[in-house]
Scaffold this motif. Sequence first.
Motif, PDB file in Angstrom:
ATOM      1  N   ILE A  64       0.842  -1.205   0.000  1.00 35.03           N
ATOM      2  CA  ILE A  64       0.000   0.000   0.000  1.00 35.03           C
ATOM      3  C   ILE A  64       0.871   1.247   0.000  1.00 35.03           C
ATOM      4  O   ILE A  64       1.848   1.335   0.758  1.00 35.03           O
ATOM      5  CB  ILE A  64      -0.922   0.021   1.247  1.00 35.03           C
ATOM      6  CG1 ILE A  64      -1.825  -1.217   1.269  1.00 35.03           C
ATOM      7  CG2 ILE A  64      -1.761   1.291   1.283  1.00 35.03           C
ATOM      8  CD1 ILE A  64      -2.598  -1.389   2.564  1.00 35.03           C
ATOM      9  N   ALA A  65       0.523   2.187  -0.859  1.00 37.02           N
ATOM     10  CA  ALA A  65       1.128   3.521  -0.828  1.00 37.02           C
ATOM     11  C   ALA A  65       0.001   4.536  -0.822  1.00 37.02           C
ATOM     12  O   ALA A  65      -1.032   4.335  -1.471  1.00 37.02           O
ATOM     13  CB  ALA A  65       2.028   3.733  -2.044  1.00 37.02           C
ATOM     14  N   HIS A  66       0.183   5.620  -0.081  1.00 38.50           N
ATOM     15  CA  HIS A  66      -0.888   6.616  -0.011  1.00 38.50           C
ATOM     16  C   HIS A  66      -0.303   8.000   0.228  1.00 38.50           C
ATOM     17  O   HIS A  66       0.723   8.149   0.917  1.00 38.50           O
ATOM     18  CB  HIS A  66      -1.892   6.265   1.093  1.00 38.50           C
ATOM     19  CG  HIS A  66      -1.275   5.970   2.427  1.00 38.50           C
ATOM     20  ND1 HIS A  66      -1.064   6.945   3.390  1.00 38.50           N
ATOM     21  CD2 HIS A  66      -0.810   4.821   2.961  1.00 38.50           C
ATOM     22  CE1 HIS A  66      -0.509   6.393   4.453  1.00 38.50           C
ATOM     23  NE2 HIS A  66      -0.334   5.101   4.221  1.00 38.50           N
ATOM     24  N   ARG A  67      -0.947   8.981  -0.341  1.00 37.75           N
ATOM     25  CA  ARG A  67      -0.622  10.387  -0.099  1.00 37.75           C
ATOM     26  C   ARG A  67      -1.931  11.106   0.145  1.00 37.75           C
ATOM     27  O   ARG A  67      -2.788  11.172  -0.744  1.00 37.75           O
ATOM     28  CB  ARG A  67       0.094  11.003  -1.316  1.00 37.75           C
ATOM     29  CG  ARG A  67       1.514  10.491  -1.492  1.00 37.75           C
ATOM     30  CD  ARG A  67       2.213  11.110  -2.677  1.00 37.75           C
ATOM     31  NE  ARG A  67       3.562  10.571  -2.801  1.00 37.75           N
ATOM     32  CZ  ARG A  67       4.255  10.537  -3.928  1.00 37.75           C
ATOM     33  NH1 ARG A  67       3.720  11.019  -5.047  1.00 37.75           N
ATOM     34  NH2 ARG A  67       5.476  10.030  -3.954  1.00 37.75           N
ATOM     35  N   GLY A  68      -2.082  11.625   1.359  1.00 41.27           N
ATOM     36  CA  GLY A  68      -3.367  12.205   1.694  1.00 41.27           C
ATOM     37  C   GLY A  68      -3.260  13.467   2.509  1.00 41.27           C
ATOM     38  O   GLY A  68      -2.202  13.823   3.036  1.00 41.27           O
ATOM     39  N   MET A  69      -4.404  14.131   2.629  1.00 41.98           N
ATOM     40  CA  MET A  69      -4.500  15.367   3.388  1.00 41.98           C
ATOM     41  C   MET A  69      -5.911  15.453   3.952  1.00 41.98           C
ATOM     42  O   MET A  69      -6.818  14.747   3.510  1.00 41.98           O
ATOM     43  CB  MET A  69      -4.190  16.580   2.503  1.00 41.98           C
ATOM     44  CG  MET A  69      -5.076  16.693   1.281  1.00 41.98           C
ATOM     45  SD  MET A  69      -4.442  17.840   0.014  1.00 41.98           S
ATOM     46  CE  MET A  69      -4.553  19.394   0.893  1.00 41.98           C
ATOM     47  N   LYS A  70      -6.095  16.311   4.930  1.00 41.19           N
ATOM     48  CA  LYS A  70      -7.377  16.388   5.630  1.00 41.19           C
ATOM     49  C   LYS A  70      -8.464  16.972   4.734  1.00 41.19           C
ATOM     50  O   LYS A  70      -8.337  18.103   4.247  1.00 41.19           O
ATOM     51  CB  LYS A  70      -7.233  17.245   6.889  1.00 41.19           C
ATOM     52  CG  LYS A  70      -8.490  17.288   7.749  1.00 41.19           C
ATOM     53  CD  LYS A  70      -8.276  18.099   9.014  1.00 41.19           C
ATOM     54  CE  LYS A  70      -9.532  18.126   9.861  1.00 41.19           C
ATOM     55  NZ  LYS A  70      -9.338  18.899  11.114  1.00 41.19           N
ATOM     56  N   GLY A  71      -9.512  16.182   4.505  1.00 48.23           N
ATOM     57  CA  GLY A  71     -10.723  16.696   3.889  1.00 48.23           C
ATOM     58  C   GLY A  71     -10.727  16.826   2.384  1.00 48.23           C
ATOM     59  O   GLY A  71     -11.792  16.990   1.785  1.00 48.23           O
ATOM     60  N   TYR A  72      -9.560  16.792   1.742  1.00 46.15           N
ATOM     61  CA  TYR A  72      -9.514  17.046   0.304  1.00 46.15           C
ATOM     62  C   TYR A  72      -8.568  16.064  -0.384  1.00 46.15           C
ATOM     63  O   TYR A  72      -7.604  15.579   0.201  1.00 46.15           O
ATOM     64  CB  TYR A  72      -9.011  18.470   0.012  1.00 46.15           C
ATOM     65  CG  TYR A  72      -9.893  19.559   0.542  1.00 46.15           C
ATOM     66  CD1 TYR A  72     -11.009  20.006  -0.164  1.00 46.15           C
ATOM     67  CD2 TYR A  72      -9.630  20.139   1.783  1.00 46.15           C
ATOM     68  CE1 TYR A  72     -11.821  21.003   0.320  1.00 46.15           C
ATOM     69  CE2 TYR A  72     -10.437  21.151   2.282  1.00 46.15           C
ATOM     70  CZ  TYR A  72     -11.529  21.574   1.546  1.00 46.15           C
ATOM     71  OH  TYR A  72     -12.344  22.568   2.045  1.00 46.15           O
ATOM     72  N   ASN A  73      -8.836  15.829  -1.671  1.00 51.17           N
ATOM     73  CA  ASN A  73      -7.901  15.154  -2.572  1.00 51.17           C
ATOM     74  C   ASN A  73      -7.442  13.809  -2.009  1.00 51.17           C
ATOM     75  O   ASN A  73      -8.201  13.100  -1.370  1.00 51.17           O
ATOM     76  CB  ASN A  73      -6.707  16.057  -2.882  1.00 51.17           C
ATOM     77  CG  ASN A  73      -7.138  17.433  -3.358  1.00 51.17           C
ATOM     78  OD1 ASN A  73      -8.246  17.597  -3.858  1.00 51.17           O
ATOM     79  ND2 ASN A  73      -6.272  18.413  -3.210  1.00 51.17           N
TER      80      ASN A  73
END
Length: 275
Positions: A64-73
């Motif tokens: 698993i790879a992930h790039r995230g941010m709060k609430g968006y995208n």
Amino acid sequence: MPHTAPGRTLRIATWNINSVRLRRPLLSELVAALDPDVLCLQETKCPDEFFPLEEIRSQGFPHIAHRGMKGYNGVAVLSRIPFEIRHDDPDWCSKGDCRHLGVALDVPGGPIELHDFYVPAGGDTPDRAVNPKFAHKLDFVAEATAWTRARGAARRSVLVGDLNIAPLEHDVWSHKQMLGVVSHTPVEVEALTAWQAAGEWHDALRHFVPPEQKLYTWWSYRAKDWEASDRGRRLDHVWVSGDLAGALTRHAILKPARGWPQASDHVPVMIELAL
């Protein structure tokens, strides 16, 4: 259960999940229906520290790879197949807004480069002079096109994601009525077509579905009865490099997913390659 032809086929699915934490119970439905080897997600809306790793691993995706941010995208790649993350791909428009993730899949015949994109939606007004969101969308696609052109024709590569543009006449429910609507305007279609041409990408969905047939992957939440009105758009795409076009064996668009409880407005899309 994983399908029984390891090393002979590769199933890559893409889905704008519209919040991975809200809709993680639906992942089991997707796995049961499509049985993908790799699942690319967009709009995960989840900071990295809260990404539901263990629950997703329990669905059969150890890598698993992930790039995230709060609430968006937010984007993620879930895989049964080992991969290496591409760390040197651009930060589009210098925004750090988690819209792209590239990996190299470890498959027979040599690595396959896989890119998961979430292109900006662009707001409601198709005028970059008055709508910064639309300007961002056009700038993002222009940067991606220039990067692709500089790299040359794609080789052993797959590009998937919510590209937020429906380029062909029958990628929308009404070409005439949609010409002034963000996602199908001529300037967006021209931009996406240039990006595709820059990498000599092959449209994997239209490989199976002729351009004169309607093809949708998204139905608005605003419709009282999305299925009856069927005013869809093809916003989710799979492109393969020219050297993989002949390896395409089938595709799936999981339209029933639009009717799942707490459904995303996008449905999962999958292609299968013979390796």
